[in-house]
Motif scaffolding. Structure first.
Motif, PDB file in Angstrom:
ATOM      1  N   LEU A  21       0.843  -1.203   0.000  1.00  0.00           N
ATOM      2  CA  LEU A  21       0.000   0.000   0.000  1.00  0.00           C
ATOM      3  C   LEU A  21       0.872   1.244   0.000  1.00  0.00           C
ATOM      4  N   ARG A  22       2.011   1.145   0.695  1.00  0.00           N
ATOM      5  CA  ARG A  22       2.939   2.284   0.751  1.00  0.00           C
ATOM      6  C   ARG A  22       3.425   2.649  -0.661  1.00  0.00           C
ATOM      7  N   GLU A  23       3.723   1.621  -1.466  1.00  0.00           N
ATOM      8  CA  GLU A  23       4.178   1.887  -2.846  1.00  0.00           C
ATOM      9  C   GLU A  23       3.052   2.509  -3.677  1.00  0.00           C
ATOM     10  N   SER A  39      -2.284  13.579   2.335  1.00  0.00           N
ATOM     11  CA  SER A  39      -2.193  13.321   3.775  1.00  0.00           C
ATOM     12  C   SER A  39      -3.500  12.708   4.306  1.00  0.00           C
ATOM     13  N   ARG A  40      -4.658  13.165   3.804  1.00  0.00           N
ATOM     14  CA  ARG A  40      -5.935  12.546   4.226  1.00  0.00           C
ATOM     15  C   ARG A  40      -6.032  11.103   3.719  1.00  0.00           C
ATOM     16  N   LEU A  41      -5.512  10.884   2.521  1.00  0.00           N
ATOM     17  CA  LEU A  41      -5.574   9.535   1.936  1.00  0.00           C
ATOM     18  C   LEU A  41      -4.741   8.541   2.755  1.00  0.00           C
ATOM     19  N   LYS A  42      -3.569   8.981   3.197  1.00  0.00           N
ATOM     20  CA  LYS A  42      -2.711   8.105   4.011  1.00  0.00           C
ATOM     21  C   LYS A  42      -3.436   7.719   5.299  1.00  0.00           C
ATOM     22  N   ALA A  43      -4.042   8.717   5.934  1.00  0.00           N
ATOM     23  CA  ALA A  43      -4.763   8.450   7.190  1.00  0.00           C
ATOM     24  C   ALA A  43      -5.907   7.466   6.920  1.00  0.00           C
ATOM     25  N   LEU A  59       0.524  -0.002   6.309  1.00  0.00           N
ATOM     26  CA  LEU A  59       0.737   0.348   4.899  1.00  0.00           C
ATOM     27  C   LEU A  59       1.723  -0.611   4.232  1.00  0.00           C
ATOM     28  N   ASP A  60       2.358  -1.471   5.025  1.00  0.00           N
ATOM     29  CA  ASP A  60       3.304  -2.433   4.450  1.00  0.00           C
ATOM     30  C   ASP A  60       2.620  -3.726   4.013  1.00  0.00           C
ATOM     31  N   ARG A  61       1.297  -3.775   4.145  1.00  0.00           N
ATOM     32  CA  ARG A  61       0.569  -4.943   3.625  1.00  0.00           C
ATOM     33  C   ARG A  61       0.712  -5.005   2.117  1.00  0.00           C
TER      34      ARG A  61
END
Ligand code: SAM
Length: 263
Positions: free
Chosen positions: A204-206, A232-236, A245-247
């Protein structure tokens, strides 16, 4: 060169790379579509980027003219091609005004460029001008299916819309169809086929990084302040939705090639 441009070029290179065997299959398909008719076939790529299409063809010995308007992309390409540059010419130029004589190359490669050019007919006319009789226009594109990435992009669109910004969807496929129609109107016979299908894993991070670095053309019209707030809202949102996010999630990919021969 600005470090932001270079960072984006490296992010592009990392996030869009093909697995080696996929890159090899694409190179084989392209190589078998060009013929030098007795001469060594010279290839020109418009919008070469960091060379994911070019490098396997260069490794096979093709003289290669690598054209791109962005010096940061060309710089990353130059570093990756170090050691195999003997037959490579870098050309920082606009695909709508190719600084080459007419009928000077045997193959013109275009991958993921048309949709970036509102006045693409100029670049198409230039591609056809520099091709020799019997030469081939080789257009390629990826098709990507990934549920998690789709959900992320949908959420990104919803957040952008909340900020009052509209983004255009489906431009890439629409543009490919427009170019095909233009080629047919010229009496040419473009032929498309799937070259290779494969599966990758992505975190997800990528996927977030690709949005954040604006690697997709649909993100490029969003003003910087809106983009920063939305990311920033999307990350949250992603963290709340999926936890880490490493899934990883699976991504199904396919590469298509359309060959149009001149004469
Ligand atoms: N073809 C490469 C690939 O598939 O990996 C790169 C594709 S990338 C989406 C588009 C590339 O086209 C970028 O490197 C960009 O700098 C370049 N580009 C955009 N507009 C251009 C133009 N008018 N003339 C030449 N290159 C252009």
């Amino acid at each position: 060169m600005s470090s932001a441009l270079t960072r984006v070029a490296y992010a592009y290179d990392r996030l869009r790379a093909y697995p080696p065997e996929v890159a090899g299959r694409i190179a084989t398909a392209m190589a078998s579509a060009v013929s030098g008719r007795g001469e060594e076939p010279v290839l020109l790529e418009l919008g070469v980027g960091t060379g994911r299409i070019a490098l396997p063809l260069i490794a096979r010995g093709f003289p290669y003219i690598a054209l791109d308007v962005n010096p940061a992309m060309l710089e990353v390409f130059r570093q990756k091609a170090a050691g195999v540059m003997r037959k490579v010419r870098l050309l920082q130029a606009d695909a709508r005004a190719i600084p080459l004589p007419e009928e000077s190359v045997h193959g013109v490669i275009v991958v993921h460029l048309w949709h970036l050019l509102p006045d693409w007919p100029k670049a198409l006319a230039e591609a056809l001008r520099v091709l020799k009789p019997g030469g081939a226009l080789l257009e390629g594109w990826d098709q990507v299916e990934a549920e998690a990435e789709c959900a992320l992009q949908e959420r990104w669109r919803a957040l952008v819309a909340e900020e009052g910004v509209r983004v255009e969807r489906g431009l890439h496929q629409r543009r490919l169809a427009e170019v095909e129609e233009a080629l047919k109107r010229l009496g040419l016979k473009p032929k498309s086929r799937q070259v290779v299908a494969w599966r990758e894993e992505r975190t997800l991070r990528e996927a977030l990084e690709a949005l954040e670095e604006r690697l997709y053309s649909f993100t490029q019209a969003v003003p910087e302040a809106v983009h920063a707030r939305v990311v920033s809202r999307l990350k949250a949102w992603a963290e709340a939705e999926w936890g880490s996010l490493d899934r990883t999630f699976p991504v199904e990919k396919r590469f298509f090639l359309r060959v149009t021969r001149l004469g």
